[in-house]
Design a protein around this motif. Structure first.
Motif, PDB file in Angstrom:
ATOM      1  N   UNK A  84       1.029  -1.483   0.190  1.00  0.00           N
ATOM      2  CA  UNK A  84       0.003  -0.196  -0.139  1.00  0.00           C
ATOM      3  C   UNK A  84       0.127   1.509   0.434  1.00  0.00           C
ATOM      4  N   UNK A  85       2.030   0.940   0.627  1.00  0.00           N
ATOM      5  CA  UNK A  85       3.073   2.596   0.694  1.00  0.00           C
ATOM      6  C   UNK A  85       3.695   2.661  -0.598  1.00  0.00           C
ATOM      7  N   UNK A  86       4.269   1.135  -1.212  1.00  0.00           N
ATOM      8  CA  UNK A  86       4.592   1.222  -2.353  1.00  0.00           C
ATOM      9  C   UNK A  86       3.995   2.116  -3.082  1.00  0.00           C
ATOM     10  N   UNK A  87       2.847   2.015  -2.856  1.00  0.00           N
ATOM     11  CA  UNK A  87       2.066   2.498  -4.365  1.00  0.00           C
ATOM     12  C   UNK A  87       1.586   3.928  -4.078  1.00  0.00           C
ATOM     13  N   UNK A  88       1.471   4.071  -2.786  1.00  0.00           N
ATOM     14  CA  UNK A  88       1.632   5.672  -2.325  1.00  0.00           C
ATOM     15  C   UNK A  88       3.221   6.403  -3.152  1.00  0.00           C
ATOM     16  N   UNK A  89       3.872   5.688  -2.174  1.00  0.00           N
ATOM     17  CA  UNK A  89       5.360   6.617  -3.072  1.00  0.00           C
ATOM     18  C   UNK A  89       5.701   6.282  -3.953  1.00  0.00           C
ATOM     19  N   UNK A  90       5.403   5.821  -5.024  1.00  0.00           N
ATOM     20  CA  UNK A  90       5.252   5.052  -6.124  1.00  0.00           C
ATOM     21  C   UNK A  90       3.710   6.558  -6.823  1.00  0.00           C
ATOM     22  N   UNK A  91       3.035   6.651  -6.243  1.00  0.00           N
ATOM     23  CA  UNK A  91       2.267   7.806  -6.720  1.00  0.00           C
ATOM     24  C   UNK A  91       2.995   9.059  -6.565  1.00  0.00           C
ATOM     25  N   UNK A  92       3.374   9.768  -5.186  1.00  0.00           N
ATOM     26  CA  UNK A  92       3.673  10.662  -5.714  1.00  0.00           C
ATOM     27  C   UNK A  92       5.033  10.710  -5.966  1.00  0.00           C
ATOM     28  N   UNK A  93       6.209   9.983  -6.284  1.00  0.00           N
ATOM     29  CA  UNK A  93       7.505  10.415  -6.613  1.00  0.00           C
ATOM     30  C   UNK A  93       7.296  10.230  -8.466  1.00  0.00           C
ATOM     31  N   UNK A  94       6.606   8.670  -8.682  1.00  0.00           N
ATOM     32  CA  UNK A  94       6.755   8.533 -10.477  1.00  0.00           C
ATOM     33  C   UNK A  94       6.285   9.869 -10.899  1.00  0.00           C
ATOM     34  N   UNK A  95       4.942   9.710  -9.848  1.00  0.00           N
ATOM     35  CA  UNK A  95       3.521  10.371 -10.950  1.00  0.00           C
ATOM     36  C   UNK A  95       3.710  11.744 -10.824  1.00  0.00           C
ATOM     37  N   UNK A  96       3.868  12.108 -10.329  1.00  0.00           N
ATOM     38  CA  UNK A  96       3.679  13.807  -9.502  1.00  0.00           C
ATOM     39  C   UNK A  96       4.592  14.727  -9.801  1.00  0.00           C
ATOM     40  N   UNK A  97       6.535  13.723  -9.560  1.00  0.00           N
ATOM     41  CA  UNK A  97       7.268  14.083 -10.808  1.00  0.00           C
ATOM     42  C   UNK A  97       7.935  13.945 -10.856  1.00  0.00           C
TER      43      UNK A  97
ATOM     44  N   UNK B 113      -2.709   4.124   4.185  1.00  0.00           N
ATOM     45  CA  UNK B 113      -2.151   4.922   2.653  1.00  0.00           C
ATOM     46  C   UNK B 113      -3.705   5.558   2.408  1.00  0.00           C
ATOM     47  N   UNK B 114      -4.251   5.088   1.878  1.00  0.00           N
ATOM     48  CA  UNK B 114      -6.129   6.122   1.703  1.00  0.00           C
ATOM     49  C   UNK B 114      -5.575   7.104   2.494  1.00  0.00           C
ATOM     50  N   UNK B 115      -5.468   7.309   4.125  1.00  0.00           N
ATOM     51  CA  UNK B 115      -5.607   8.526   4.634  1.00  0.00           C
ATOM     52  C   UNK B 115      -4.601   9.654   4.542  1.00  0.00           C
ATOM     53  N   UNK B 116      -4.259   9.084   3.812  1.00  0.00           N
ATOM     54  CA  UNK B 116      -2.351  10.016   3.070  1.00  0.00           C
ATOM     55  C   UNK B 116      -3.207  11.056   2.225  1.00  0.00           C
ATOM     56  N   UNK B 117      -3.502  10.432   0.964  1.00  0.00           N
ATOM     57  CA  UNK B 117      -4.000  11.510  -0.213  1.00  0.00           C
ATOM     58  C   UNK B 117      -5.267  12.142   0.469  1.00  0.00           C
ATOM     59  N   UNK B 118      -5.757  12.226   1.879  1.00  0.00           N
ATOM     60  CA  UNK B 118      -6.151  12.875   2.072  1.00  0.00           C
ATOM     61  C   UNK B 118      -5.624  14.401   1.873  1.00  0.00           C
ATOM     62  N   UNK B 119      -4.273  14.652   1.891  1.00  0.00           N
ATOM     63  CA  UNK B 119      -3.197  15.779   1.807  1.00  0.00           C
ATOM     64  C   UNK B 119      -2.954  16.029   0.207  1.00  0.00           C
TER      65      UNK B 119
ATOM     66  N   UNK C  83      -6.650   8.527 -11.122  1.00  0.00           N
ATOM     67  CA  UNK C  83      -6.474   7.144 -10.750  1.00  0.00           C
ATOM     68  C   UNK C  83      -6.165   6.263 -10.265  1.00  0.00           C
ATOM     69  N   UNK C  84      -5.077   6.500  -9.439  1.00  0.00           N
ATOM     70  CA  UNK C  84      -3.973   5.424  -8.670  1.00  0.00           C
ATOM     71  C   UNK C  84      -5.184   6.037  -6.735  1.00  0.00           C
ATOM     72  N   UNK C  85      -5.462   7.061  -6.778  1.00  0.00           N
ATOM     73  CA  UNK C  85      -6.692   6.895  -5.368  1.00  0.00           C
ATOM     74  C   UNK C  85      -8.228   6.036  -5.647  1.00  0.00           C
ATOM     75  N   UNK C  86      -8.221   6.446  -6.397  1.00  0.00           N
ATOM     76  CA  UNK C  86      -9.599   5.143  -7.026  1.00  0.00           C
ATOM     77  C   UNK C  86      -9.572   3.798  -6.758  1.00  0.00           C
ATOM     78  N   UNK C  87      -8.091   4.071  -7.545  1.00  0.00           N
ATOM     79  CA  UNK C  87      -7.911   2.025  -7.028  1.00  0.00           C
ATOM     80  C   UNK C  87      -7.309   1.898  -6.059  1.00  0.00           C
ATOM     81  N   UNK C  88      -6.591   2.242  -4.681  1.00  0.00           N
ATOM     82  CA  UNK C  88      -6.124   2.478  -4.192  1.00  0.00           C
ATOM     83  C   UNK C  88      -7.634   2.901  -2.609  1.00  0.00           C
ATOM     84  N   UNK C  89      -8.635   2.734  -3.040  1.00  0.00           N
ATOM     85  CA  UNK C  89     -10.201   3.242  -2.320  1.00  0.00           C
ATOM     86  C   UNK C  89     -10.270   1.825  -2.419  1.00  0.00           C
ATOM     87  N   UNK C  90     -10.859   1.510  -3.808  1.00  0.00           N
ATOM     88  CA  UNK C  90     -11.193   0.212  -3.800  1.00  0.00           C
ATOM     89  C   UNK C  90     -10.882  -0.973  -2.928  1.00  0.00           C
ATOM     90  N   UNK C  91      -9.513  -0.961  -3.269  1.00  0.00           N
ATOM     91  CA  UNK C  91      -8.193  -1.698  -2.733  1.00  0.00           C
ATOM     92  C   UNK C  91      -8.039  -1.543  -1.558  1.00  0.00           C
TER      93      UNK C  91
END
Length: 169
Positions: free
Chosen positions: A18-31, A85-91, A58-66
């Motif tokens: 869960x946190x690997x996906x979160x970190x991939x989302x922030x680093x790779x996708x957003x940066x 991980x889902x709660x961290x997306x609020x920020x 799209x990744x956030x929605x996947x995280x929600x359903x996961x």
């Protein structure tokens, strides 16, 4: 306060996912993806950010359903870390909303301000940068939070408040 939940190595690995996906989302996708669009494909900065935010959603929605799936199918530790991980997306979502609000102010503010040398109104450039700075800091903070949570998941640790908020059912 941190609490330790008894978990197997497999459950710890699944909790880290869960946190690997979160970190991939922030680093790779957003940066990196945003910078790649700007530098390699020569897309303007706002369009690149909008596209990376769209992919991030799209990744956030996947995280929600996961997370919903983990609640009923996975071990308690795995569910708690997906929920964290889902709660961290609020920020990040609040930073996205702030960015959209600030950049959309350029549509409301109509002035006869001259354009800069690159053809963009100066007010649009100012508003864009005013929206990007908090977004960038939220992304950096999210990277730190995600990597710390990944470390905790590997040790089967979780915050006591999260355990109380989402009790085992």
């Amino acid at each position: 306060m941190i609490t330790v939940i008894d978990a197997s190595i497999k459950e710890r690995r699944e909790a880290k996912a869960a946190h690997e996906l979160f970190t991939i989302n922030t680093v790779i996708v957003n940066l990196f993806f945003t910078l790649g669009l700007i530098k390699l494909l020569n897309i303007d900065m706002n369009s690149a950010i909008y596209l990376s935010i769209l992919i991030s959603f799209v990744i956030i929605i996947y995280t929600y359903f996961r997370t919903k799936k983990a609640k009923s199918n996975d071990a308690y530790l795995v569910y708690l870390h997906w929920q964290l991980s889902l709660n961290r997306y609020k920020l990040l979502i609040s930073a996205y909303v702030f960015y959209f609000l600030v950049t959309s102010l350029g549509l409301i503010i109509s002035t006869d301000v001259p354009v800069s040398m690159d053809g963009i109104r100066i007010i649009d450039s100012i508003l864009s940068l005013f929206g990007i700075v908090p977004l960038f800091f939220c992304i950096l903070l999210s990277v730190v939070l995600g990597s710390g949570s990944m470390f905790n998941a590997g040790r089967s640790e979780i915050n006591q408040k999260l355990v109380q908020k989402y009790p085992k059912s």
